[in-house]
Design a protein around this motif. Structure first.
Motif, short mmCIF file in Angstrom:
data_model
loop_
_atom_site.label_atom_id
_atom_site.label_comp_id
_atom_site.label_asym_id
_atom_site.label_seq_id
_atom_site.Cartn_x
_atom_site.Cartn_y
_atom_site.Cartn_z
N UNK A 20 -21.42 -35.39 -17.17
CA UNK A 20 -20.82 -35.61 -15.87
C UNK A 20 -20.11 -34.34 -15.44
N UNK A 21 -20.20 -34.04 -14.17
CA UNK A 21 -19.52 -32.89 -13.58
C UNK A 21 -18.39 -33.41 -12.69
N UNK A 22 -17.18 -32.91 -12.91
CA UNK A 22 -16.02 -33.37 -12.16
C UNK A 22 -15.35 -32.20 -11.45
N UNK A 23 -15.07 -32.38 -10.18
CA UNK A 23 -14.34 -31.39 -9.39
C UNK A 23 -12.90 -31.88 -9.24
N UNK A 24 -11.94 -30.99 -9.53
CA UNK A 24 -10.52 -31.34 -9.39
C UNK A 24 -9.88 -30.39 -8.39
N UNK A 25 -9.49 -30.92 -7.22
CA UNK A 25 -8.75 -30.11 -6.26
C UNK A 25 -7.28 -30.15 -6.67
N UNK A 26 -6.56 -29.08 -6.40
CA UNK A 26 -5.17 -29.02 -6.82
C UNK A 26 -5.04 -28.88 -8.32
N UNK A 27 -6.01 -28.21 -8.93
CA UNK A 27 -6.11 -28.15 -10.39
C UNK A 27 -5.00 -27.37 -11.09
N UNK A 28 -4.19 -26.66 -10.36
CA UNK A 28 -3.09 -25.91 -10.99
C UNK A 28 -1.74 -26.60 -10.80
N UNK A 29 -1.72 -27.69 -10.04
CA UNK A 29 -0.48 -28.43 -9.83
C UNK A 29 -0.19 -29.33 -11.02
#
Length: 65
Positions: free
Chosen positions: A1-10
């Protein structure tokens, strides 16, 4: 599975990335705040799931909410 995480540094995003990377078979794409959004459409199309945890916490101007 490929997952995109926006805000990944918060706070939420960085902890989510750690948890996802511990799972077998999960490839994580990070999209931190401040990165130009030009490539975001391609990432969304390529990934299986999007975790949108980018947001404003404690803004200087309440209108940002």
């Amino acid at each position: 599975m490929r997952a995109l995480v926006t805000g990944s540094r918060g706070f939420l995003g960085s902890n989510l990335v750690v948890q996802l990377r511990e799972k077998l078979g999960v490839t994580v794409t990070e999209f931190p705040r401040g990165v130009p959004t030009a490539g975001l459409t391609a990432h969304v199309a390529a990934d299986d799931v999007v975790f949108h945890v980018d947001g404003i916490n404690r803004p200087a101007d309440p209108e940002e909410f």
